[in-house]
Enzyme design. Sequence first.
Site, PDB file in Angstrom:
ATOM      1  CE1 TYR A   1      -0.429   2.076   9.324  1.00 17.79           C
ATOM      2  CE2 TYR A   1      -0.764  -0.137  10.142  1.00 17.79           C
ATOM      3  CZ  TYR A   1      -1.139   0.900   9.323  1.00 17.79           C
ATOM      4  OH  TYR A   1      -2.224   0.770   8.504  1.00 17.79           O
TER       5      TYR A   1
ATOM      6  CG  ASP B   1      -4.470  -5.744   0.140  1.00 26.70           C
ATOM      7  OD1 ASP B   1      -4.730  -4.560  -0.154  1.00 26.70           O
ATOM      8  OD2 ASP B   1      -3.999  -6.074   1.238  1.00 26.70           O
TER       9      ASP B   1
ATOM     10  CE  LYS C   1       1.623   3.435   5.945  1.00 34.21           C
ATOM     11  NZ  LYS C   1       1.189   2.270   5.166  1.00 34.21           N
TER      12      LYS C   1
ATOM     13  CG  HIS D   1      -1.803  -1.123   1.365  1.00 30.98           C
ATOM     14  ND1 HIS D   1      -2.118  -1.693   2.577  1.00 30.98           N
ATOM     15  CD2 HIS D   1      -2.466  -1.859   0.441  1.00 30.98           C
ATOM     16  CE1 HIS D   1      -2.952  -2.708   2.397  1.00 30.98           C
ATOM     17  NE2 HIS D   1      -3.178  -2.827   1.097  1.00 30.98           N
TER      18      HIS D   1
END
Length: 179
Positions: free
Chosen positions: A132, A170, A72, A62
């Site tokens: 995250y 996905d 991140k 992603h």
Amino acid sequence: MKITETFLKDCFIIEPKVFKDSRGEFFEAFNQKLFQEKTGLNVKFVQDNQSISLKGVVRGLHIQKGEYAQAKLVRVIQGRVLDVVVDVREKSDTFGKVFSIELSKENQLQLFIPKGFLHGFSVLEDNTIVTYKCDNYYNKESEDGVIYNDPILNIDWKLKTNEIILSEKDAELKLFKEI
């Protein structure tokens, strides 16, 4: 806290100093001042995310594009994952290069991923919890991605093909050459 840059510029492995005794353990997961001193990056996190997944789940690859691009800081608080990043910064010397690292409750490693990277992970143990921090808010219209089994990237997710569990979204991601 030990901070080591990977071969991908501005992508860092963070290894906290863990203090253990008969009561359990303690460590500082993140320190803004220390991170900035060691990396030269001034990142302000605004959103925390968490996922709980079964073994075999692959999430990604992603990316958030444009004004909603995200850096991140990823860690695992239960279980194990293979965390994978791909540099897609157009002018980068490492454009298209893949880096992967196992993150787990046991090793307590974290991965800092700068803006301009695809990110994904494969879950290597049931009930793995990944958390995250992001330096920008999620925006659905800015999301994009690359299919996990892209032939150019040729990523070894450390799972057998018949073990892999994907979301519908996905499973329909683009090929690397399309982004």
